[in-house]
Design a protein around this motif. Structure first.
Motif, short mmCIF file in Angstrom:
data_model
loop_
_atom_site.label_atom_id
_atom_site.label_comp_id
_atom_site.label_asym_id
_atom_site.label_seq_id
_atom_site.Cartn_x
_atom_site.Cartn_y
_atom_site.Cartn_z
N PRO A 39 0.87 -1.17 0.00
CA PRO A 39 0.00 0.00 0.00
C PRO A 39 0.91 1.22 0.00
O PRO A 39 1.96 1.21 0.63
N PHE A 40 0.53 2.25 -0.71
CA PHE A 40 1.40 3.42 -0.83
C PHE A 40 0.74 4.66 -0.27
O PHE A 40 -0.46 4.67 0.01
N VAL A 41 1.53 5.69 -0.10
CA VAL A 41 1.03 6.96 0.43
C VAL A 41 0.48 7.78 -0.72
O VAL A 41 1.04 7.81 -1.81
N GLU A 42 -0.64 8.44 -0.46
CA GLU A 42 -1.22 9.33 -1.46
C GLU A 42 -1.64 10.64 -0.80
O GLU A 42 -1.88 10.69 0.41
N VAL A 43 -1.69 11.68 -1.60
CA VAL A 43 -2.07 13.00 -1.11
C VAL A 43 -3.59 13.06 -1.04
O VAL A 43 -4.27 12.84 -2.04
N VAL A 44 -4.13 13.34 0.15
CA VAL A 44 -5.59 13.37 0.32
C VAL A 44 -6.12 14.78 0.56
O VAL A 44 -7.28 15.05 0.28
N ASN A 45 -5.29 15.67 1.08
CA ASN A 45 -5.70 17.06 1.33
C ASN A 45 -4.64 18.02 0.80
O ASN A 45 -3.96 18.69 1.58
N PRO A 46 -4.47 18.10 -0.52
CA PRO A 46 -3.38 18.92 -1.07
C PRO A 46 -3.47 20.40 -0.72
O PRO A 46 -2.44 21.07 -0.59
N GLU A 47 -4.66 20.91 -0.54
CA GLU A 47 -4.83 22.33 -0.23
C GLU A 47 -4.34 22.71 1.17
O GLU A 47 -4.09 23.87 1.46
N ASP A 48 -4.14 21.72 2.03
CA ASP A 48 -3.67 21.98 3.40
C ASP A 48 -2.15 21.94 3.54
O ASP A 48 -1.62 22.27 4.60
N CYS A 49 -1.43 21.55 2.49
CA CYS A 49 0.02 21.42 2.57
C CYS A 49 0.68 22.78 2.75
O CYS A 49 0.41 23.73 2.01
N ILE A 50 1.56 22.88 3.76
CA ILE A 50 2.27 24.13 4.03
C ILE A 50 3.72 24.08 3.53
O ILE A 50 4.47 25.04 3.70
N GLY A 51 4.11 22.98 2.93
CA GLY A 51 5.45 22.86 2.36
C GLY A 51 6.55 22.67 3.38
O GLY A 51 7.70 23.01 3.12
N CYS A 52 6.25 22.12 4.53
CA CYS A 52 7.24 21.96 5.60
C CYS A 52 8.27 20.88 5.28
O CYS A 52 9.36 20.87 5.85
N ALA A 53 7.94 19.95 4.40
CA ALA A 53 8.81 18.86 3.95
C ALA A 53 9.11 17.83 5.04
O ALA A 53 10.04 17.04 4.89
N SER A 54 8.36 17.81 6.12
CA SER A 54 8.57 16.80 7.16
C SER A 54 8.40 15.39 6.60
O SER A 54 9.15 14.49 6.96
N CYS A 55 7.46 15.22 5.72
CA CYS A 55 7.20 13.90 5.13
C CYS A 55 8.40 13.43 4.32
O CYS A 55 8.82 12.28 4.42
#
Length: 77
Positions: free
Chosen positions: A43-59
């Motif tokens: 199973p892979f990671v997918e973006v579910v709430n792109p409008e909430d991304c603040i660009g912190c790059a923690s992920c």
């Protein structure tokens, strides 16, 4: 100082579904796919709430396989 908006790109074929990035995201932007798997059966990671991304790059920082790229864009106020 302006606000930043982020955009996350996930290489789903390399993702092993460890979900470290999901735990690291402060805004719950990404989640583990529930019913989808990649070419390797993970199973892979997918973006579910792109409008909430603040660009912190923690992920992207915690991803052990380097599957995540984060882009930042300065937003006009």
């Amino acid at each position: 100082m302006g606000k930043f908006k982020g955009a996350i790109v996930v290489n789903t074929d390399r993702c092993k579904g460890c979900s470290l990035c999901v735990e690291a995201c402060p805004k719950d932007v990404i989640a583990l796919a529930r019913k989808k798997v990649n070419v390797h059966g993970y199973p892979f990671v997918e973006v579910v709430n792109p409008e909430d991304c603040i660009g912190c790059a923690s992920c992207g920082i915690v991803c052990p396989d380097g599957c995540i790229t984060v882009y930042k864009k300065k937003m006009e106020e």
